[in-house]
Design a protein around this motif. Structure first.
Motif, mmCIF file in Angstrom:
data_model
loop_
_atom_site.group_PDB
_atom_site.id
_atom_site.type_symbol
_atom_site.label_atom_id
_atom_site.label_comp_id
_atom_site.label_asym_id
_atom_site.label_seq_id
_atom_site.Cartn_x
_atom_site.Cartn_y
_atom_site.Cartn_z
ATOM 1 N N GLY A 216 -35.182 15.788 13.987
ATOM 2 C CA GLY A 216 -36.558 15.497 13.608
ATOM 3 C C GLY A 216 -37.586 15.913 14.639
ATOM 4 O O GLY A 216 -38.754 15.573 14.520
ATOM 5 N N ILE A 217 -37.165 16.646 15.645
ATOM 6 C CA ILE A 217 -38.055 17.113 16.711
ATOM 7 C C ILE A 217 -37.954 18.632 16.759
ATOM 8 O O ILE A 217 -36.885 19.181 16.559
ATOM 9 N N SER A 218 -39.042 19.323 17.026
ATOM 10 C CA SER A 218 -38.975 20.781 17.099
ATOM 11 C C SER A 218 -39.231 21.310 18.505
ATOM 12 O O SER A 218 -39.279 22.502 18.719
ATOM 13 N N ASN A 219 -39.340 20.410 19.465
ATOM 14 C CA ASN A 219 -39.710 20.783 20.827
ATOM 15 C C ASN A 219 -38.634 20.310 21.799
ATOM 16 O O ASN A 219 -38.308 19.119 21.834
ATOM 17 N N ILE A 220 -38.098 21.220 22.594
ATOM 18 C CA ILE A 220 -37.000 20.874 23.504
ATOM 19 C C ILE A 220 -37.445 19.886 24.583
ATOM 20 O O ILE A 220 -36.672 19.032 24.996
ATOM 21 N N GLU A 221 -38.700 19.987 25.022
ATOM 22 C CA GLU A 221 -39.188 19.057 26.038
ATOM 23 C C GLU A 221 -39.229 17.633 25.486
ATOM 24 O O GLU A 221 -38.842 16.680 26.163
ATOM 25 N N ALA A 222 -39.700 17.487 24.250
ATOM 26 C CA ALA A 222 -39.733 16.160 23.617
ATOM 27 C C ALA A 222 -38.313 15.632 23.417
ATOM 28 O O ALA A 222 -38.048 14.455 23.666
ATOM 29 N N ALA A 223 -37.401 16.491 22.993
ATOM 30 C CA ALA A 223 -36.010 16.073 22.790
ATOM 31 C C ALA A 223 -35.395 15.618 24.113
ATOM 32 O O ALA A 223 -34.663 14.617 24.160
ATOM 33 N N THR A 224 -35.701 16.321 25.183
ATOM 34 C CA THR A 224 -35.185 15.951 26.508
ATOM 35 C C THR A 224 -35.721 14.586 26.926
ATOM 36 O O THR A 224 -34.965 13.724 27.403
ATOM 37 N N LEU A 225 -37.023 14.367 26.737
ATOM 38 C CA LEU A 225 -37.620 13.077 27.102
ATOM 39 C C LEU A 225 -37.040 11.933 26.268
ATOM 40 O O LEU A 225 -36.779 10.845 26.792
ATOM 41 N N ILE A 226 -36.811 12.170 24.996
ATOM 42 C CA ILE A 226 -36.212 11.150 24.126
ATOM 43 C C ILE A 226 -34.804 10.812 24.608
ATOM 44 O O ILE A 226 -34.424 9.640 24.699
ATOM 45 N N ALA A 227 -34.014 11.830 24.943
ATOM 46 C CA ALA A 227 -32.650 11.601 25.426
ATOM 47 C C ALA A 227 -32.671 10.837 26.754
ATOM 48 O O ALA A 227 -31.910 9.874 26.940
#
Length: 174
Positions: A63-74
């Motif tokens: 549900g995310i299209s941005n690797i930076e956002a995915a990294t922060l979520i993880a």
């Protein structure tokens, strides 16, 4: 924009692999996940995403299209469970990309002219096996399409542009 086709990434999946695997029990007790025993699921708010913890202890972020956002979520998820985010490895998964050709597509003609194009009656759309770009394109008669099965935005753009030119050459666009 590549070759006249603008592609928008709707969503992409990412796999976050921590140095220390996350157990399903920790995901439930410390991360607030729901589990069925095979995997655990955490609904993340702000930005909205779904995190699936699988048996190998990695986090699948949807549900995310941005690797930076995915990294922060993880990282946030790991820290909430008292785990270290150091050494976290993020892998890109498949994208779901959309595009608009700006012209109508003659579905029947296109399906007749190309061996890797099928008229999917259930969707009333073309299903293009874009082998060259290692993806599948679903293309509707109004010129709207989606690219599935590719992890690169650039390759998704190239696939859409390539098929635009092939359809144009064969007179399958109105």
């Amino acid at each position: 924009m590549s070759g006249g086709v603008e592609v928008s990434i709707e969503t992409q999946s990412f796999r976050a692999i921590p140095i220390e695997p996350v157990s399903l029990e920790e995901a439930v007790s410390l991360g607030g996940a729901s589990s069925n025993g095979a995997f655990a699921v955490i609904e993340h708010e702000g930005p909205r995403a779904t995190i699936v913890i699988d048996r190998d202890g990695s986090l699948l972020i949807h549900g995310i299209s941005n690797i930076e956002a995915a990294t922060l979520i993880a990282e946030e998820t790991l820290l909430r469970m008292g785990m270290s985010e150091n050494g976290l490895l993020i892998e890109r998964g498949e994208v779901l990309a959309s595009f608009l050709l700006g012209r109508s597509v003659l579905l029947g003609l296109a399906a007749e002219r190309f061996s890797d194009v099928e008229h999917d009656i259930r969707l009333d759309a073309l299903r293009i096996d874009a082998k060259r770009h290692k993806c599948t394109i679903i293309l509707f008669n109004n010129g709207r399409g989606i690219v599935m099965g590719q992890s690169s935005r650039k390759v998704a753009e190239m696939a859409a542009s390539y098929w635009l030119s092939r359809l144009e050459e064969e007179g399958a666009l109105a």
